[in-house]
Design a protein around this motif. Sequence first.
Motif, short mmCIF file in Angstrom:
data_model
loop_
_atom_site.label_atom_id
_atom_site.label_comp_id
_atom_site.label_asym_id
_atom_site.label_seq_id
_atom_site.Cartn_x
_atom_site.Cartn_y
_atom_site.Cartn_z
N ASP A 151 11.97 -5.47 -11.18
CA ASP A 151 11.97 -3.85 -10.70
C ASP A 151 10.97 -3.08 -11.13
N LEU A 152 10.01 -3.45 -12.20
CA LEU A 152 8.86 -3.27 -12.55
C LEU A 152 7.96 -3.37 -11.65
N ALA A 153 7.87 -4.67 -11.24
CA ALA A 153 6.72 -5.06 -10.03
C ALA A 153 7.02 -4.22 -8.96
N GLU A 154 8.20 -4.08 -8.46
CA GLU A 154 8.60 -3.39 -7.24
C GLU A 154 8.12 -1.88 -7.66
N ALA A 155 8.13 -1.49 -8.76
CA ALA A 155 7.77 0.19 -9.03
C ALA A 155 6.24 0.29 -8.81
N ILE A 156 5.56 -0.92 -9.54
CA ILE A 156 3.96 -0.69 -9.34
C ILE A 156 3.68 -1.08 -7.88
N TYR A 157 4.10 -1.85 -7.21
CA TYR A 157 3.83 -2.31 -5.91
C TYR A 157 3.98 -0.82 -5.03
N GLU A 158 4.87 -0.11 -5.22
CA GLU A 158 5.27 1.12 -4.53
C GLU A 158 4.04 1.88 -4.56
N LEU A 159 3.44 2.01 -5.86
CA LEU A 159 2.29 2.96 -6.09
C LEU A 159 1.04 2.32 -5.55
N ASP A 160 0.98 1.12 -5.57
CA ASP A 160 -0.09 0.17 -5.07
C ASP A 160 -0.33 0.41 -3.40
N ARG A 161 0.62 0.92 -2.73
CA ARG A 161 0.52 1.05 -1.32
C ARG A 161 -0.46 1.97 -0.87
#
Length: 253
Positions: A151-161
């Motif tokens: 879930d944390l990796a997903e949240a970081i990925y979201e901002l990395d877009r």
Amino acid sequence: MISILHRKTGTLPPRRLCIQVLRHNPADPASVPHLQPYEIEEAEGMTLFIALNEIRAAQDPSVQFDFVCRAGICGSCAMLIDGRPGLACRTLTRDLGTTITLAPLPFFELIGDLSVNTGKWMRGTAERLQTWIHDATPVAIDTLETPMDPDLAEAIYELDRCIECGCCIAGCGTAQMREDFVGAIGLNKIARFRLDPRDQRSDDDFYELIGDDDGVFGCMSLLGCHDVCPKQLPLQTQIAYLRRKMAVIGFSS
Ligand code: SF4
Ligand code: F3S
Ligand code: FES
């Protein structure tokens, strides 16, 4: 007669588009900014990127604009489309009127016509905000990283877009008034590194970077950034969260 024919066949005649491009070459002292109109016939599924290429190929090879990926990934084709920041390669002409006005993104250094130097500002801001992982304990090459919570990796990925297109800066009133303002893109990057457990900077360290009027306290919640971001990043939520966090640190220090 024509309308009866098209009603029968279910097709409409292609539209004639007038694309007005704001032309200016800042390197030429004789250049005066002016709108230059180009007429083209609209094709099925035409994007502004396709239209501009057609203009450059068939009418005027001197028109300057940038593109790399044609798929909304590189961020280089951002421009003002009828006054609103957007990506030329992701904008369909059928969603616009028959007269379309294109201008370069404001705020960034103009190279010529629709081409601006966003890279220079992006590099400077990345260095100023130190947008890389600060890890005090070097990991040996043969050591596996600790797996991250999905879930944390997903949240970081979201901002990395973020594709660093500059639309959020062009759509922000504060950035137009305050040239050192880091904008939504800068605040989004700080939010991204704050989330990352591999980054060992403290909240006080982040406060040093954005705890002033060029950072999170300069943002006047105008939310143009949120409205125009072509990647639909959650900028409003991130800025509000950072402002609350940084205000608490500011009061307690
Ligand atoms: Fe573009 Fe959105 Fe990144 Fe701003 S936050 S640079 S609008 S992708
Ligand atoms: Fe600008 Fe977005 Fe703040 S438009 S003022 S960075 S909310
Ligand atoms: Fe890459 Fe448009 S050409 S985002």
